[in-house]
Design an enzyme around this catalytic site. Structure first.
Site, PDB file in Angstrom:
ATOM      1  N   GLY A 103       0.816  -1.080   0.149  1.00  0.00           N
ATOM      2  CA  GLY A 103       0.098  -0.051   0.144  1.00  0.00           C
ATOM      3  C   GLY A 103       0.894   1.218  -0.099  1.00  0.00           C
ATOM      4  CB  SER A 104      -0.314   4.687   0.636  1.00  0.00           C
ATOM      5  OG  SER A 104      -0.533   4.695   2.082  1.00  0.00           O
ATOM      6  CB  SER A 105       4.178   6.575   2.271  1.00  0.00           C
ATOM      7  OG  SER A 105       3.328   7.634   2.151  1.00  0.00           O
ATOM      8  N   GLY A 106       1.441   5.560   4.051  1.00  0.00           N
ATOM      9  CA  GLY A 106       0.684   5.543   5.536  1.00  0.00           C
ATOM     10  C   GLY A 106       1.043   4.184   6.173  1.00  0.00           C
ATOM     11  CE  LYS A 120       4.341   0.428   0.120  1.00  0.00           C
ATOM     12  NZ  LYS A 120       5.508   0.639  -0.882  1.00  0.00           N
TER      13      LYS A 120
END
Length: 139
Positions: free
Chosen positions: A64-67, A93
């Site tokens: 997924g995202s850098s979140g 990540k």
């Protein structure tokens, strides 16, 4: 009952132990975990509804995202982070995520952890030495 020892590369030092929670799947951080309870909420994930809080999380890695790192950092701040992380696929990540989560983390193992560690096993992670000791519960 005998212990199984795996060797790997420690990323974040320290020693922790706990019950293993194992998945061959990567975990999404943003939208995949609920940091207040340390629970997987990704609807199609095999661990959906299960909590990693205080457990040794054995998984493929981050997706997924850098979140991703933000969600695991929040789980640490809320007291629901895993006790340690063992994973097989390195990316930016997860590298940032294990650092901000501040839990012992090991990767690059000499054996496939999914063939050795099962959910419910007792696992000691010594990331300073790059060593994992797996103890199976008596049957």
């Amino acid at each position: 009952m005998s212990d199984v020892v795996l060797s790997g590369r420690g990323l974040v030092g320290g020693v922790a132990e706990g019950e293993a929670l194992v998945t061959r799947e990567a975990i999404s951080g943003w939208g995949g975990v609920e940091p207040r309870k340390g629970r997987v909420i990704e609807s199609r994930h095999e661990l959906v509804g299960q909590s990693f809080a205080g457990k040794v999380l054995v998984f493929k890695g981050a997706k997924g995202s850098s979140g991703w790192s933000g969600m695991f950092h929040m789980s640490r701040l809320m007291g629901s982070a895993p006790a340690a992380m063992v994973f097989t696929t390195m990316n930016t990540k997860i590298a940032l995520g294990v650092v901000v989560t501040h839990v012992p983390a090991i990767t690059d193992l000499d054996r496939d952890p999914f063939e050795v560690i099962r959910s419910g096993d007792w696992v000691q992670v010594d990331a300073d030495r790059g060593r994992i000791i797996v103890t199976r519960p008596a049957t």
